[in-house]
Design an enzyme around this catalytic site. Sequence first.
Site, PDB file in Angstrom:
ATOM      1  CG  ASP A 189     -13.204  -3.995  13.801  1.00  0.00           C
ATOM      2  OD1 ASP A 189     -12.785  -5.038  13.272  1.00  0.00           O
ATOM      3  OD2 ASP A 189     -13.098  -2.882  13.270  1.00  0.00           O
ATOM      4  CG  HIS A 190     -14.635  -9.983  12.228  1.00  0.00           C
ATOM      5  ND1 HIS A 190     -15.198  -9.099  11.354  1.00  0.00           N
ATOM      6  CD2 HIS A 190     -13.884 -10.821  11.472  1.00  0.00           C
ATOM      7  CE1 HIS A 190     -14.800  -9.391  10.128  1.00  0.00           C
ATOM      8  NE2 HIS A 190     -14.001 -10.431  10.167  1.00  0.00           N
ATOM      9  CG  HIS A 252     -12.662  -4.864   9.407  1.00  0.00           C
ATOM     10  ND1 HIS A 252     -13.290  -5.010  10.622  1.00  0.00           N
ATOM     11  CD2 HIS A 252     -13.498  -5.434   8.504  1.00  0.00           C
ATOM     12  CE1 HIS A 252     -14.446  -5.634  10.445  1.00  0.00           C
ATOM     13  NE2 HIS A 252     -14.601  -5.898   9.172  1.00  0.00           N
TER      14      HIS A 252
HETATM   15  C1  BG6 Z   1     -16.893  -7.915   7.218  1.00  0.00           C
HETATM   16  C2  BG6 Z   1     -17.352  -7.212   5.968  1.00  0.00           C
HETATM   17  O1  BG6 Z   1     -16.877  -7.024   8.293  1.00  0.00           O
HETATM   18  O2  BG6 Z   1     -15.587  -8.434   7.018  1.00  0.00           O
HETATM   19  C3  BG6 Z   1     -17.307  -8.147   4.774  1.00  0.00           C
HETATM   20  O3  BG6 Z   1     -18.678  -6.742   6.154  1.00  0.00           O
HETATM   21  C4  BG6 Z   1     -15.951  -8.794   4.635  1.00  0.00           C
HETATM   22  O4  BG6 Z   1     -17.638  -7.451   3.578  1.00  0.00           O
HETATM   23  C5  BG6 Z   1     -15.499  -9.394   5.971  1.00  0.00           C
HETATM   24  O5  BG6 Z   1     -16.032  -9.798   3.645  1.00  0.00           O
HETATM   25  C6  BG6 Z   1     -14.048  -9.860   5.887  1.00  0.00           C
HETATM   26  O6  BG6 Z   1     -13.727 -10.561   7.049  1.00  0.00           O
HETATM   27  P1  BG6 Z   1     -12.660 -11.732   7.036  1.00  0.00           P
HETATM   28  O7  BG6 Z   1     -12.515 -12.120   8.467  1.00  0.00           O
HETATM   29  O8  BG6 Z   1     -13.232 -12.827   6.170  1.00  0.00           O
HETATM   30  O9  BG6 Z   1     -11.424 -11.174   6.415  1.00  0.00           O
END
Ligand code: BG6
Length: 517
Positions: A189-190, A252
């Site tokens: 989950d980044h 997230h």
């Molecule tokens: C991803 C989603 O996991 O996270 C995207 O699939 C979203 O829809 C993105 O845009 C948002 O990540 P960050 O790091 O740009 O806030």
Amino acid sequence: MTDNKNESISAHEAVYFIFGATGDLARRKLFPALYSLYREGKLGERFAIVGLARRPRTQEQFRDDVHESILEFCRYKPSEQEAWNAFAEHFTYQSLDTGNVEAFKQLKTHTEQLEAQYDIPGNRLFYLALAPELFGNVSRNLRDGGMLETTGWHRLVIEKPFGYDYPSAERLNEEIRHAFREESVFRIDHYLGKEMVQNIEVIRLSNAFFEPLWNNNHIANVQITLAETVGVEERGAYYNKSGALRDMVQNHMLQMLTMIAMEPPSRLDPEDIRDEKVKVLRSIRKLESGEEIRSSIVRGQYSQGSSRGKELKGYRQEDSVDPDSTTETFFSARLFVDNFRWAGVPFYVRTGKRLPVKSTEIVIEFKNVPNNVLFAKRQELLPNLLVIRVNPMEGIYIKFNAKKPGNDMTVQPVAMEFCQSCQVGLNTPEAYERLIFDAARGDHTYFTRWDEVAVAWKLIDPIASAWREDSKDLQFYPAGSWGPEKADKLLTDEGFHWWPVNGQDEDNVIWVSNTSK
Ligand code: BG6
């Protein structure tokens, strides 16, 4: 061999397999992350990277793709040709049909050659930047093709979405577990790789002026906003099935909530931390009946609108989106964590596409001191806030009250900010750098364990199913706005309001900051 996280010295001596090497994730995130790790000496020299995808590419074409991706997306830029060649020679490409076990047997031969060439002790990290439907097949063929018979460790790194609901996630998990044990699976989950999400623990637990207050005696509410300006871009087909609920909330948003709400773990051991996070997820009050869902959740979809003078189309007009789609691009909810620490404290969460700014922020609003004593109600005191700025700016600020200089007792709100990205530049490691490095070291802390994923789906599924049955409560909001007005009502009903992100529009606040705000 067993997966042992203490093998830190040799952990990065590995072959990294990037499945989906011609895809967007590899280009935007994975190659740049690997290059940054290399530049910082974290990969050493004893490593190899094998790009895998169906499409044929020569080694030269593949290395050119990697070069372009790094020039465009990496925080380090390759300078001298010689140094670049030294990195690029670690990359090889193999066209692979993931359904064909014979191709995996060939991959095994290629891998053994690389391990001999770079003196790598059989450590293999498989990164599946692929559609989840392929995870099961790939895991099985890795096993049947002999790729897991190694003298070192083997680990599987997989991307979200992990399933579409609880039953599909469980099936997926079973398919993977036929080949990999839970300790060898790293579910990404980044958001957990983001600097400020990892900082939550430190801010909470290393400060005497926050830690004792971190409970329902002192905190009035918590607000978590993950706002995006982008629409669904070219991902309409995927997004139309997932919506904000599955794309952002199941993962997230809930992960950030658990980092705020978890009990302090007794040790910084990954399993202790993950145990505490699961307990939070289990304590979140389930919303099950249609009435509970309608009164606690607002879902929205952007319609035509504009932002900064640019006309924006509505979601239903986006490519690959059903013109009658009821998919939500905005989600906001009032959640409760029913445990002793948090009983009665609302956690307001909201996320949406085509909102006015790109910003992820967590606001902790503290309960007010009684203002009828010392100030005899002469003044409305604003509550103290702790704001954690996650993305794209990183930092924290606190808001407190102080006396306005002068003879009378006028109280003035002051915000003191530590802007981390201004301090260290925007060059803090990207989420993917940390996560790949952690997976290579066998550190699970910032990856989601199966039971976390399972409980998260069990919270989400009743909402998805109620929405499927009845879409009357879907609200439309113009692209470029802050979402349906009803999302404000979730807070105003209880005497609160959303604090403006980035501290915008607050004229009467004095800012003290290491930025030029
Ligand atoms: C991803 C989603 O996991 O996270 C995207 O699939 C979203 O829809 C993105 O845009 C948002 O990540 P960050 O790091 O740009 O806030």
